[in-house]
Design an enzyme around this catalytic site. Structure first.
Site, PDB file in Angstrom:
ATOM      1  N   GLY A 154       4.724 -12.966   5.759  1.00 15.29           N
ATOM      2  CA  GLY A 154       3.571 -13.727   5.288  1.00 15.29           C
ATOM      3  C   GLY A 154       3.982 -14.674   4.185  1.00 15.29           C
ATOM      4  N   ILE A 156       4.511 -14.248   0.876  1.00 20.31           N
ATOM      5  CA  ILE A 156       5.586 -13.783   0.007  1.00 20.31           C
ATOM      6  C   ILE A 156       6.885 -13.624   0.790  1.00 20.31           C
ATOM      7  CG2 ILE A 156       6.375 -11.892  -1.469  1.00 20.31           C
ATOM      8  CD1 ILE A 156       3.436 -11.468  -2.264  1.00 20.31           C
ATOM      9  N   SER A 175       7.281  -7.657  12.124  1.00 19.30           N
ATOM     10  CA  SER A 175       6.026  -7.017  11.720  1.00 19.30           C
ATOM     11  C   SER A 175       5.180  -6.891  12.968  1.00 19.30           C
ATOM     12  CB  SER A 175       5.290  -7.805  10.636  1.00 19.30           C
ATOM     13  OG  SER A 175       4.706  -8.974  11.173  1.00 19.30           O
ATOM     14  N   THR A 234       8.356  -4.302  -3.005  1.00 22.51           N
ATOM     15  CA  THR A 234       7.514  -4.903  -4.042  1.00 22.51           C
ATOM     16  C   THR A 234       6.098  -5.114  -3.523  1.00 22.51           C
ATOM     17  OG1 THR A 234       8.254  -7.117  -3.377  1.00 22.51           O
ATOM     18  CG2 THR A 234       9.447  -6.074  -5.204  1.00 22.51           C
ATOM     19  N   ARG A 236       3.479  -2.407  -1.616  1.00 19.89           N
ATOM     20  CA  ARG A 236       2.670  -1.258  -2.027  1.00 19.89           C
ATOM     21  C   ARG A 236       3.428   0.018  -1.668  1.00 19.89           C
ATOM     22  NH1 ARG A 236       0.353  -4.654  -4.331  1.00 19.89           N
ATOM     23  NH2 ARG A 236      -1.897  -5.020  -4.571  1.00 19.89           N
ATOM     24  N   GLU A 265       0.482   5.435  -9.417  1.00 23.37           N
ATOM     25  CA  GLU A 265       0.809   4.533 -10.512  1.00 23.37           C
ATOM     26  C   GLU A 265      -0.184   4.732 -11.663  1.00 23.37           C
ATOM     27  OE1 GLU A 265       1.001   0.515  -9.075  1.00 23.37           O
ATOM     28  OE2 GLU A 265       2.528   0.961  -7.575  1.00 23.37           O
ATOM     29  N   HIS A 284       5.613  -1.906 -11.396  1.00 23.93           N
ATOM     30  CA  HIS A 284       4.681  -2.806 -10.703  1.00 23.93           C
ATOM     31  C   HIS A 284       4.534  -4.117 -11.480  1.00 23.93           C
ATOM     32  CE1 HIS A 284       1.167  -2.828  -7.636  1.00 23.93           C
ATOM     33  NE2 HIS A 284       1.700  -4.033  -7.763  1.00 23.93           N
TER      34      HIS A 284
END
Length: 318
Positions: A154, A156, A175, A234, A236, A265, A284
């Site tokens: 996508g 990123i 993907s 980076t 989830r 987290e 994060h």
């Protein structure tokens, strides 16, 4: 008086990156610097007094069961224009307006490369070695000529691919929705899921967390990776089976991992990842930059002001 809560402001950055003085004088602001209690009853007790709650991304889930315990709440603001931890339908039914903000820029893609280079050249370990009087103990790896595997292509993922190409890397991707056309546009080779894990020297995750992607990276996927390969996440934490990743790292079945995201987290102090010497961990930080926060909180202040003037903007649950 309007009571406003700013949640999860770990660095006390919200008030420093936006001008909250533009809000009416009767807006009383409370900042929560720590994560709220996990227990929903305690969380509801902490948030019950507030008319407005300003959230940072998806750090605090807002399910129906919690929203129903907040009778004073009229406005929820979230940074970014998507928040999958908030029950939008419930908010709408309860008469709670939910507004979003502008995006986070390029921070996550840039941090991904910080982790990759840090792993390839053992930067953290060698930094500590020098502080302790030791000199040049590790052997690094070149990036040129090696393969970057992208789980997701996508926005990123495509940015990460461009940097890999500048380094002279071969870039492959897979993907569930990736097409040959999309891969060609990004200058990337589409491969099978099996080949993605088997061929990558660096495997980086860039898919959105959803019901379909939760647990997407399995023990079988990790078992296909080279012993010399690195796993980077980076996106989830719950996209990968965390226990399977820890086992692979403990058994040295992969060379290491660079992780910015986790199942829980903040990461608990006794978490097994903290005991491993082949991981590079960050808390994060992907979107945590001055530029991103200025956009997040600047838009948040505008959202609150517009709502109080009866003209809400950037509404997500209209």
């Amino acid at each position: 008086m309007t009571r406003l809560a700013i949640l999860n402001d770990y660095q006390d950055a919200a008030r420093a990156t936006a001008d909250w003085t533009t809000l009416p004088r009767d807006v009383d602001i409370t900042v929560f610097h720590e994560a709220l209690p996990e227990d929903e009853a305690q969380r509801a007790m902490a948030l019950e007094p507030f008319d407005v709650i300003c959230m940072m991304r998806e750090r605090t889930p807002m399910p129906r069961s919690l929203l129903e315990r907040l009778p004073n709440l009229k406005l929820l603001t979230t940074t970014a224009m998507v928040n999958r931890q908030t029950d939008m339908a419930a908010a709408r039914e309860l008469g709670i307006t939910v507004c979003g903000s502008g995006g986070a820029g390029n921070g996550t893609a840039e941090l991904t490369w910080g982790l990759i280079i840090g792993l390839a050249r053992h930067i953290s370990a060698e930094h500590q070695n020098m502080r302790e009087g030791r000199w040049q103990l590790t052997l690094g790896d070149d990036l040129i000529g090696h393969t970057l595997g992208l789980l997701g292509l996508g926005n990123i993922g495509a940015r990460v691919a461009k940097v890999a190409q500048a380094f002279g890397m071969d870039v492959i991707a897979w993907s569930q929705n990736l097409t040959e056309e999309r891969a060609r546009e990004a200058g990337v080779r589409l491969v099978s899921r099996q080949d993605l894990f088997a061929q990558a020297d660096y495997l980086s995750v860039h898919v959105v967390l959803s019901d379909r992607s939760r647990g997407l990276v399995s023990a079988q996927d990790l078992a296909r990776m080279k012993r010399t390969a690195y796993f980077i996440n980076t996106s989830r934490g719950p996209i990968v089976h965390e226990d399977a990743l820890i086992e692979a790292l403990q058994g040295r079945r992969i060379a290491g991992a660079g992780l910015d995201v986790y199942d829980i987290e903040p990461l608990p102090k006794n978490h097994p990842l903290l005991a491993l010497d082949n991981v590079l961990l960050t808390p994060h930080l992907g979107f945590v930059t001055r530029d991103a926060y200025a956009k997040f909180y600047g838009d948040t202040v505008e959202n609150v002001a517009a709502f109080l003037n009866g003209k809400p903007i950037r509404v997500l649950n209209a």
